[in-house]
Design an enzyme around this catalytic site. Structure first.
Site, PDB file in Angstrom:
ATOM      1  N   PHE A   1       0.807  -1.219   0.000  1.00  0.00           N
ATOM      2  CA  PHE A   1       0.000   0.000   0.000  1.00  0.00           C
ATOM      3  C   PHE A   1       0.840   1.269   0.000  1.00  0.00           C
ATOM      4  O   PHE A   1       0.368   2.323  -0.426  1.00  0.00           O
ATOM      5  CB  PHE A   1      -0.922  -0.018   1.229  1.00  0.00           C
ATOM      6  CG  PHE A   1      -1.860   1.147   1.306  1.00  0.00           C
ATOM      7  CD1 PHE A   1      -2.959   1.239   0.459  1.00  0.00           C
ATOM      8  CD2 PHE A   1      -1.658   2.153   2.244  1.00  0.00           C
ATOM      9  CE1 PHE A   1      -3.831   2.321   0.543  1.00  0.00           C
ATOM     10  CE2 PHE A   1      -2.532   3.232   2.327  1.00  0.00           C
ATOM     11  CZ  PHE A   1      -3.621   3.312   1.475  1.00  0.00           C
ATOM     12  N   TYR A   2       2.070   1.211   0.478  1.00  0.00           N
ATOM     13  CA  TYR A   2       2.897   2.412   0.584  1.00  0.00           C
ATOM     14  C   TYR A   2       3.212   2.948  -0.814  1.00  0.00           C
ATOM     15  O   TYR A   2       3.925   2.315  -1.595  1.00  0.00           O
ATOM     16  CB  TYR A   2       4.188   2.128   1.346  1.00  0.00           C
ATOM     17  CG  TYR A   2       3.979   1.689   2.778  1.00  0.00           C
ATOM     18  CD1 TYR A   2       2.792   1.940   3.454  1.00  0.00           C
ATOM     19  CD2 TYR A   2       4.988   1.006   3.463  1.00  0.00           C
ATOM     20  CE1 TYR A   2       2.606   1.538   4.763  1.00  0.00           C
ATOM     21  CE2 TYR A   2       4.809   0.599   4.769  1.00  0.00           C
ATOM     22  CZ  TYR A   2       3.615   0.867   5.422  1.00  0.00           C
ATOM     23  OH  TYR A   2       3.433   0.458   6.722  1.00  0.00           O
TER      24      TYR A   2
END
Length: 343
Positions: free
Chosen positions: A54-55
Site C-alpha cells: 500500500f505504501y
C-alpha cells in the site's frame, strides 16, 4: 548494533527496523535518495526492513527492491497486504484470492523470490481467519514466505488466530506490529503481554507518535505546516498530547537527550518490544535517529515518564489504529427502535 530474536522464529533482527513508508510519492519521491538511505541504514548495522504494498501504491517496494540488489541475503525483509491496491473490491482484504495475488505482486516489485516476514496489515471482519491462515500456510510451504504476522490487530483477534492455528494445524502469527510510543501506551495492557505469552515478536510503529515527539509541534506555537499535520490535525494538535510534550521536553533536557532520542530509548526499554520501526523521509532524519541509538534511560527517567503518561494509557489517539466495524457504523451497535425499551 545489537540483535534480538524475532519472537520464537529464531530470526535475529536489529532493534531498529527501517520502515519504508516514506519512500515514494507519499513521502520522498526521489528513488536514488531512498536507495542511499537504505544503504546507510544497512551500513549502520540495521538488517531489518519493513514495507507494504500500500505504501505509495507499490512504489516503496520498488525502491526497496532496487536498493537490495546484491544485499538481499543479509536483510530480513518484511512486507504487508490487506489495504486497497485498486478500485476492484477484490484488490484488498484477507481472502485467499487476494493474498495470493498480492504476494506475487510484492515479490515482483521487491525483485526477490521470498519475503522473510509477511504481515496482514489489518483485520478483515468479512473473512474467516482460518481462510487467511490457510493461504499463508500454503505460501510458507511454497517457500515464498518464511514467517507470518499481524499488524495493528486487537488482542482478541490475535488470540483467536492462535486458537484457530492450533486447532487446524496451520501456521501461527509470529509477529505483531502495533503502534507504540510514550503518548500511545495502550498496548502495554494486553497486546504486549499477549505477544510475550504466545511467543510473538513486537515490531512497533510510530515510536515518535507520528512526529509529535520530535518537538516540532509545540503548545502555543503556530501550527507547523507539514503533510502529516494536514493529514492528522486532531492527533498532532490534540491539547492533551501537546501538554504531555511540554512536560517531556524538560525531562529530556535533564537526561541530556533530545526529545526524539528519549522517545526512541523509551520504546527500546520495554522488554516486550523486539524492534522499533524508523520512518525517515530524508538522510538527515535517519542520521539523527542513528545518533541516538546508544541512549539508555534510567529507572528514574522511566518512572518520571510514567508519571506524565501512565502505563497502559493513550493520550489522544491514532486515526490509523484499527477500529472495529461496530465503532464505525452506528447501525451495528443499535437495536431497532422498537426493541430499545426495557418494557
Amino acid at each position: 548494533m545489537q540483535y534480538r530474536t524475532l519472537g520464537k522464529t529464531g530470526i535475529k533482527v536489529s532493534p531498529y527496523c527501517l520502515g519504508a513508508m516514506m519512500f515514494g510519492a507519499a513521502g520522498n519521491p526521489d528513488h536514488e535518495e531512498g536507495i542511499r538511505i537504505i544503504h546507510r541504514a544497512l551500513d549502520a548495522g540495521i538488517n531489518f526492513i519493513d514495507t507494504a504494498d500500500f505504501y505509495s501504491r507499490g512504489e516503496s517496494e520498488e525502491i526497496v527492491g532496487k536498493a537490495l540488489k546484491g544485499r538481499r541475503d543479509n536483510v530480513v525483509l518484511s512486507t504487508k497486504a490487506h489495504l486497497p491496491m485498486g478500485e476492484d473490491p477484490n484488490q484488498q482484504g484477507n481472502s485467499r484470492r487476494w493474498i495470493t495475488q498480492a504476494l506475487e505482486d510484492s515479490l515482483r516489485r521487491l525483485q526477490t523470490d521470498h519475503v522473510d516476514l509477511y504481515l496482514i496489515h489489518r483485520p478483515a471482519p468479512d473473512t474467516d481467519i482460518e481462510e487467511t491462515l490457510s493461504v499463508l500456510s500454503d505460501l510458507m510451504r511454497a517457500g515464498k514466505v518464511r514467517a507470518i504476522g499481524s499488524s495493528t490487530f486487537p488482542v482478541s483477534e490475535i488470540i483467536e488466530a492462535h486458537w484457530v492455528a492450533e486447532k487446524r494445524a496451520l501456521a501461527r502469527f509470529r509477529v505483531e506490529q502495533p503502534p507504540y510510543s510514550i503518548l500511545d501506551r495502550g498496548i502495554e495492557r494486553e497486546v504486549l503481554p499477549a505477544c510475550e505469552r504466545y511467543g510473538m515478536g513486537a515490531m512497533v510503529w510510530s515510536p515518535l507518535a507520528m512526529g509529535a515527539l520530535t518537538g516540532k509541534y509545540r503548545k502555543g506555537q503556530e501550527q507547523a505546516e507539514s503533510a502529516r499535520a494536514k493529514r492528522f490535525p486532531k492527533q498532532m494538535f490534540d491539547e492533551r498530547r501537546l501538554d504531555a510534550v511540554e512536560k517531556l521536553i524538560p525531562l529530556a533536557e535533564e537526561a541530556r537527550l533530545s526529545l526524539t532520542h528519549m522517545s526512541m530509548a523509551f520504546v527500546m526499554a520495554h522488554r516486550g518490544v523486539t524492534s522499533a520501526i524508523l520512518g525517515p523521509r530524508t538522510m538527515a532524519h535517519l542520521d539523527d535517529l542513528l545518533e541516538g541509538s546508544q541512549a539508555r534511560l534510567t529507572d528514574d527517567i522511566l518512572d518520571r515518564i510514567d508519571a506524565i503518561v501512565p502505563p497502559g494509557t493513550d493520550i489522544g489517539g491514532l486515526e490509523a489504529n484499527y477500529r472495529p466495524p461496530a465503532v464505525m457504523k452506528a447501525e451495528l451497535r443499535r437495536r431497532p427502535l422498537g426493541d430499545r425499551a426495557a418494557a
